[in-house]
Design a protein around this motif. Sequence first.
Motif, mmCIF file in Angstrom:
data_model
loop_
_atom_site.group_PDB
_atom_site.id
_atom_site.type_symbol
_atom_site.label_atom_id
_atom_site.label_comp_id
_atom_site.label_asym_id
_atom_site.label_seq_id
_atom_site.Cartn_x
_atom_site.Cartn_y
_atom_site.Cartn_z
ATOM 1 N N ILE A 32 16.495 79.114 52.023
ATOM 2 C CA ILE A 32 17.384 78.423 51.075
ATOM 3 C C ILE A 32 17.338 76.912 51.255
ATOM 4 C CG2 ILE A 32 18.912 80.423 50.810
ATOM 5 C CD1 ILE A 32 21.028 78.637 52.391
ATOM 6 N N GLY A 33 16.522 76.401 52.173
ATOM 7 C CA GLY A 33 16.419 74.958 52.307
ATOM 8 C C GLY A 33 15.900 74.566 53.671
ATOM 9 N N GLY A 46 22.269 82.307 61.174
ATOM 10 C CA GLY A 46 21.924 83.682 60.829
ATOM 11 C C GLY A 46 21.609 83.797 59.349
ATOM 12 N N PHE A 67 19.529 85.567 65.985
ATOM 13 C CA PHE A 67 18.719 85.193 67.169
ATOM 14 C C PHE A 67 17.536 84.302 66.766
ATOM 15 C CE2 PHE A 67 20.108 89.752 67.760
ATOM 16 C CZ PHE A 67 21.305 89.424 68.321
ATOM 17 N N GLU A 68 16.480 84.310 67.596
ATOM 18 C CA GLU A 68 15.356 83.399 67.331
ATOM 19 C C GLU A 68 14.533 83.821 66.129
ATOM 20 O OE1 GLU A 68 14.376 80.330 68.255
ATOM 21 O OE2 GLU A 68 16.344 80.455 69.162
ATOM 22 N N LEU A 105 20.055 77.612 59.884
ATOM 23 C CA LEU A 105 21.371 78.258 59.962
ATOM 24 C C LEU A 105 21.403 79.140 61.211
ATOM 25 C CD1 LEU A 105 21.378 79.481 56.257
ATOM 26 C CD2 LEU A 105 22.535 77.446 57.139
ATOM 27 N N MET A 140 15.603 86.774 55.165
ATOM 28 C CA MET A 140 15.982 85.368 55.185
ATOM 29 C C MET A 140 15.250 84.669 56.323
ATOM 30 S SD MET A 140 18.054 85.135 52.692
ATOM 31 C CE MET A 140 16.845 86.222 52.003
ATOM 32 N N TYR A 164 16.633 73.395 56.621
ATOM 33 C CA TYR A 164 17.584 73.217 57.712
ATOM 34 C C TYR A 164 17.719 74.584 58.358
ATOM 35 C CZ TYR A 164 19.891 74.492 53.423
ATOM 36 O OH TYR A 164 20.160 75.056 52.209
ATOM 37 N N PRO A 204 13.838 80.437 57.587
ATOM 38 C CA PRO A 204 13.605 79.027 57.249
ATOM 39 C C PRO A 204 12.144 78.736 56.886
ATOM 40 C CG PRO A 204 14.324 79.256 59.554
ATOM 41 C CD PRO A 204 14.319 80.626 58.950
ATOM 42 N N PRO A 251 18.572 88.381 59.511
ATOM 43 C CA PRO A 251 18.379 88.336 60.961
ATOM 44 C C PRO A 251 19.317 87.374 61.662
ATOM 45 C CG PRO A 251 16.317 87.932 59.776
ATOM 46 C CD PRO A 251 17.446 87.759 58.808
HETATM 47 N N1 SAH Z 1 13.775 80.256 65.319
HETATM 48 C C1 SAH Z 1 13.830 80.243 63.902
HETATM 49 C C2 SAH Z 1 15.252 79.987 63.380
HETATM 50 C C3 SAH Z 1 16.213 81.101 63.653
HETATM 51 S S1 SAH Z 1 17.752 80.851 62.864
HETATM 52 C C4 SAH Z 1 12.883 79.158 63.360
HETATM 53 O O1 SAH Z 1 12.667 78.186 64.049
HETATM 54 O O2 SAH Z 1 12.420 79.294 62.238
HETATM 55 C C5 SAH Z 1 18.351 82.505 62.778
HETATM 56 C C6 SAH Z 1 18.218 83.180 61.426
HETATM 57 O O3 SAH Z 1 18.963 82.451 60.468
HETATM 58 C C7 SAH Z 1 16.817 83.239 60.869
HETATM 59 O O4 SAH Z 1 16.104 84.342 61.376
HETATM 60 C C8 SAH Z 1 17.092 83.377 59.375
HETATM 61 O O5 SAH Z 1 17.356 84.711 59.034
HETATM 62 C C9 SAH Z 1 18.360 82.590 59.188
HETATM 63 N N2 SAH Z 1 18.117 81.259 58.626
HETATM 64 C C10 SAH Z 1 18.207 80.072 59.274
HETATM 65 N N3 SAH Z 1 17.924 79.044 58.464
HETATM 66 C C11 SAH Z 1 17.625 79.572 57.261
HETATM 67 C C12 SAH Z 1 17.230 79.003 56.012
HETATM 68 N N4 SAH Z 1 17.090 77.696 55.834
HETATM 69 N N5 SAH Z 1 17.012 79.845 54.976
HETATM 70 C C13 SAH Z 1 17.130 81.186 55.139
HETATM 71 N N6 SAH Z 1 17.496 81.770 56.295
HETATM 72 C C14 SAH Z 1 17.748 80.985 57.352
#
Ligand code: SAH
Length: 225
Positions: free
Chosen positions: A133-134, A140, A115-116, A138, A87, A136, A89, A113
């Motif tokens: 999934i979009g 985790g 964390f960052e 999340l 998963m 924005y 973003p 995952p």
């Molecule tokens: N630092 C990353 C965000 C980490 S968010 C960045 O800027 O891209 C933490 C975790 O949440 C991500 O590793 C991912 O597994 C999950 N996550 C956050 N947003 C998501 C999304 N839109 N779709 C799928 N997984 C997401």
Amino acid sequence: MFAATLLTLFPEMFPGPLGLSLAGDALARGLWSCETRQIREHGLGRHRAVDDTPAGGGPGMVMRADVLAAALDAAAPADDPRPRLIMSPRGRPFTQGQAREWAAGPGLVILCPRFEGVDERVIEGRGLIEVSIGDYVLSGGETAALVILDACVRLIPGVMGKIESGDSESFESGLLEYPQYTRPREWEGRTIPETLLSGDHAKIARWRREQAEAITRERRPDLLD
Ligand code: SAH
């Protein structure tokens, strides 16, 4: 059977909402399975560490490639035919078409995952498919994995009562769904469109098609391209 394996630091999050209603009944009937693997079991040292500071500096923590690879290898041997997802973003956008394809397959191995983010090398080294999934962020991957599993599980043969109930829905025809009504015939002065009460099935089908097209044109013109 569709077999889901989730790699997570929070196995208690599964099956979560998918243990109820349509997906929950299907789980109880053995139409799909939901296995969780605690990533921390492969953590390092006394504290079972799964993350470390980012190379090059910066905020947050990064999940280690060696730990994640060990967790993946223990959960799914190299000859496991299931797609391996992570998963993210920045992954490829999840769609109804993708849900249909995966629902017809052997299941999914999903790395969730926290964390960052994760060390890039495990994505390459284990051929993980990054899925979003979009647009924005999340906290985790678990809630994203629940979304993907929900969309897939309801398409597994036998899960939904009526096969047709999958086909006229939003996205399946490339259009958003037409408006729906039920009893009472009048509510707070609002009536049901006459056509739907006419009993003329051809006319009703035409009305629904026109409504679906108009709503799609207005709300999501990108779907018509
Ligand atoms: N630092 C990353 C965000 C980490 S968010 C960045 O800027 O891209 C933490 C975790 O949440 C991500 O590793 C991912 O597994 C999950 N996550 C956050 N947003 C998501 C999304 N839109 N779709 C799928 N997984 C997401």
